[in-house]
Design a protein around this motif. Structure first.
Motif, short mmCIF file in Angstrom:
data_model
loop_
_atom_site.label_atom_id
_atom_site.label_comp_id
_atom_site.label_asym_id
_atom_site.label_seq_id
_atom_site.Cartn_x
_atom_site.Cartn_y
_atom_site.Cartn_z
N GLU A 83 32.50 49.15 34.27
CA GLU A 83 32.76 49.03 32.84
C GLU A 83 34.24 48.76 32.56
OE1 GLU A 83 32.22 51.55 28.64
OE2 GLU A 83 31.59 52.43 30.55
N SER A 84 35.12 49.49 33.23
CA SER A 84 36.54 49.28 32.97
C SER A 84 36.99 47.91 33.48
CB SER A 84 37.38 50.40 33.60
OG SER A 84 37.38 50.35 35.01
N TYR A 85 36.40 47.45 34.60
CA TYR A 85 36.82 46.15 35.11
C TYR A 85 36.36 45.03 34.18
CZ TYR A 85 38.62 42.81 38.37
OH TYR A 85 39.38 41.82 38.93
N ARG A 86 35.20 45.19 33.58
CA ARG A 86 34.78 44.19 32.59
C ARG A 86 35.73 44.18 31.40
NH1 ARG A 86 29.54 45.93 34.53
NH2 ARG A 86 28.49 44.14 35.52
N ARG A 87 36.27 45.33 31.07
CA ARG A 87 37.26 45.38 29.99
C ARG A 87 38.53 44.63 30.39
NH1 ARG A 87 39.59 50.79 27.03
NH2 ARG A 87 40.34 51.19 29.14
N VAL A 88 38.94 44.78 31.65
CA VAL A 88 40.07 44.01 32.16
C VAL A 88 39.80 42.52 32.01
CG1 VAL A 88 41.32 43.39 34.27
CG2 VAL A 88 40.87 45.79 33.76
N MET A 89 38.59 42.10 32.35
CA MET A 89 38.24 40.68 32.30
C MET A 89 38.26 40.13 30.89
SD MET A 89 35.17 40.74 35.16
CE MET A 89 34.84 38.97 35.14
N ARG A 90 38.09 40.98 29.89
CA ARG A 90 38.13 40.52 28.49
C ARG A 90 39.55 40.48 27.94
NH1 ARG A 90 33.55 44.04 28.22
NH2 ARG A 90 34.80 45.68 27.24
N ALA A 91 40.49 41.01 28.68
CA ALA A 91 41.87 41.12 28.19
C ALA A 91 42.63 39.81 28.39
CB ALA A 91 42.61 42.24 28.91
N TRP A 92 43.54 39.52 27.46
CA TRP A 92 44.46 38.41 27.66
C TRP A 92 45.58 38.87 28.58
CZ3 TRP A 92 49.68 37.49 26.97
CH2 TRP A 92 50.08 36.16 27.03
N PRO A 93 46.03 38.09 29.59
CA PRO A 93 45.68 36.70 29.88
C PRO A 93 44.78 36.54 31.10
CG PRO A 93 47.80 37.18 30.85
CD PRO A 93 47.28 38.48 30.27
N TYR A 94 43.78 37.41 31.29
CA TYR A 94 42.90 37.30 32.44
C TYR A 94 42.24 35.93 32.49
CZ TYR A 94 38.93 38.06 35.57
OH TYR A 94 38.02 37.94 36.58
N ARG A 95 42.21 35.36 33.70
CA ARG A 95 41.47 34.12 33.95
C ARG A 95 40.66 34.33 35.22
NH1 ARG A 95 45.52 28.92 32.95
NH2 ARG A 95 46.71 29.79 31.19
N ARG A 96 39.37 34.06 35.14
CA ARG A 96 38.51 34.28 36.30
C ARG A 96 38.96 33.43 37.48
NH1 ARG A 96 34.44 31.56 37.94
NH2 ARG A 96 34.21 30.43 35.97
N GLU A 97 39.50 32.24 37.21
CA GLU A 97 39.96 31.37 38.29
C GLU A 97 41.09 32.00 39.10
OE1 GLU A 97 38.02 29.14 35.09
OE2 GLU A 97 39.73 30.53 35.12
N LEU A 98 41.79 32.96 38.50
CA LEU A 98 42.91 33.62 39.17
C LEU A 98 42.52 34.99 39.74
CD1 LEU A 98 45.77 32.76 36.64
CD2 LEU A 98 45.19 31.59 38.77
N ASP A 99 41.25 35.34 39.63
CA ASP A 99 40.73 36.56 40.25
C ASP A 99 40.23 36.14 41.63
OD1 ASP A 99 39.79 39.08 40.79
OD2 ASP A 99 38.73 39.30 38.87
N CYS A 100 41.10 36.21 42.62
CA CYS A 100 40.87 35.58 43.92
C CYS A 100 40.32 36.62 44.91
CB CYS A 100 42.18 34.99 44.45
SG CYS A 100 42.92 33.83 43.26
N VAL A 101 39.23 36.26 45.59
CA VAL A 101 38.53 37.21 46.44
C VAL A 101 38.25 36.58 47.81
CG1 VAL A 101 37.46 38.42 44.51
CG2 VAL A 101 36.28 36.46 45.53
N VAL A 102 38.10 37.46 48.79
CA VAL A 102 37.67 37.05 50.13
C VAL A 102 36.26 37.57 50.35
CG1 VAL A 102 38.09 37.18 52.61
CG2 VAL A 102 40.02 37.01 51.01
N GLU A 103 35.35 36.66 50.72
CA GLU A 103 33.96 37.01 51.00
C GLU A 103 33.76 37.13 52.50
OE1 GLU A 103 29.52 35.03 50.52
OE2 GLU A 103 31.12 34.44 49.13
N ALA A 104 33.17 38.23 52.93
CA ALA A 104 32.91 38.47 54.36
C ALA A 104 31.67 37.71 54.80
CB ALA A 104 32.72 39.97 54.60
N PRO A 105 31.45 37.59 56.12
CA PRO A 105 30.25 36.89 56.61
C PRO A 105 28.95 37.47 56.07
CG PRO A 105 31.83 37.18 58.39
CD PRO A 105 32.37 37.94 57.21
N ASP A 106 28.93 38.76 55.75
CA ASP A 106 27.70 39.38 55.24
C ASP A 106 27.56 39.26 53.72
OD1 ASP A 106 29.57 41.17 54.30
OD2 ASP A 106 28.87 42.88 55.49
N GLY A 107 28.48 38.53 53.07
CA GLY A 107 28.40 38.30 51.64
C GLY A 107 29.16 39.28 50.78
N ARG A 108 29.70 40.35 51.35
CA ARG A 108 30.46 41.32 50.57
C ARG A 108 31.83 40.77 50.19
NH1 ARG A 108 31.97 46.05 53.52
NH2 ARG A 108 31.82 44.72 55.38
#
Length: 289
Positions: free
Chosen positions: A177-202
């Motif tokens: 819930e709190s992270y979704r609130r972060v995502m609604r805040a300015w200047p969050y951009r999903r393109e800049l939320d950079c993640v590494v995906e493991a071989p198992d999909g996590r």
């Protein structure tokens, strides 16, 4: 200063006013980035009672703000000639026996005010380095075999994104819930939320970058890797990917705060290996009641 009024923080619109003050005053020695304010304010739920916050205004424009973390911590942005008024308010609302605030070592005017008001620099306190990197000529991103670095795809990945954060910063109060609130805040951009995906999909590592579009400066806040997969170069890949994404979004510089003291040297080594250079450092000033 009779034309200056003060009022308590009233919600997300006031955070934008605080961010605007930070944005308008941005420079090489600036302490606070607009992204840091958004992350700090929204990463946790239910803490408003612990965070008295005040805005100072002149003719409807915010000229200073102060954010208390009870019992005795202060973060603020104010010109030197308003610092005394900010400290007066801080001393009234705080409940702590030990008061503390942090500035950069380049903010000599504020340091003089704090010293005059009985604060002393805590010479043995942990400190952060303000590190920066221009975004020209970036190397290609490399990951260990089977791992993929990319941007967060959407709301459906929030549970995995939060799980990675909670593993990296255990124990953590960040929730879906709190992270979704972060995502609604300015200047969050999903393109800049950079993640590494493991071989198992996590999702197992990440670098959340925040872009100040007016000053063309991005900040990393936070960066982390799940505990069981640290020291594989995953955070390095996430940060480098974030630098490429910032560049694509119009940024010219990336910056980050990293611990600079010997008690926790790993982050500064990581950013140094990416070419970040250290500039100013934080200094904590404390006083007793």
């Amino acid at each position: 200063m009779s034309d200056i009024t003060m009022r308590p923080y009233g919600g997300a619109e006031d955070l934008r006013r605080m961010q605007e003050l930070v944005r308008a005053g941005w420079g090489p020695g600036s302490r606070c980035h607009v992204g840091e304010l958004a992350w700090d304010r929204f990463q946790h739920l239910g803490r408003e009672a612990e965070w008295p916050t005040m805005l100072w205004e002149r003719e409807g424009r915010t000229i200073a703000w102060a954010w208390v973390r009870l019992p005795g911590g202060l973060q603020f942005a104010a010109p030197d000639d308003l610092a005394d008024e900010v400290l007066d308010w801080f001393h009234e609302v705080t409940a702590g026996d030990r008061l503390a605030t942090t500035i950069l070592d380049t903010e000599t005017g504020l340091a003089e005010v704090l010293t005059r008001r009985g604060y002393r620099r805590a010479r043995d306190a942990p400190f952060l380095l303000r590190m920066s990197h221009d975004l020209e000529g970036l190397p290609e991103v490399e990951t260990p075999p089977g791992f993929t670095v990319r941007s967060l795809r959407g709301d459906e990945e929030v549970p995995g994104r939060v799980a990675a954060h909670r593993s990296a910063f255990h124990p953590s109060r960040v929730t879906e819930e709190s992270y979704r609130r972060v995502m609604r805040a300015w200047p969050y951009r999903r393109e800049l939320d950079c993640v590494v995906e493991a071989p198992d999909g996590r999702l197992v590592s990440y670098c959340l970058a925040w872009l100040d579009p007016d000053n063309r400066v991005g900040q990393f806040e936070p960066v982390g890797t799940s505990r069981e997969l640290q020291r594989l170069g995953l955070a390095r890949a996430a940060c480098l990917y974030a630098m490429h994404r910032l560049r694509a979004e119009g940024a010219e510089e990336a910056m980050v705060y990293a611990r600079g003291d010997e008690a926790y040297p790993a982050p500064a080594r990581l950013y140094g290996s990416l070419g970040f250079r250290a500039g100013a450092r934080t200094e904590t000033y404390t006083r007793s009641r």
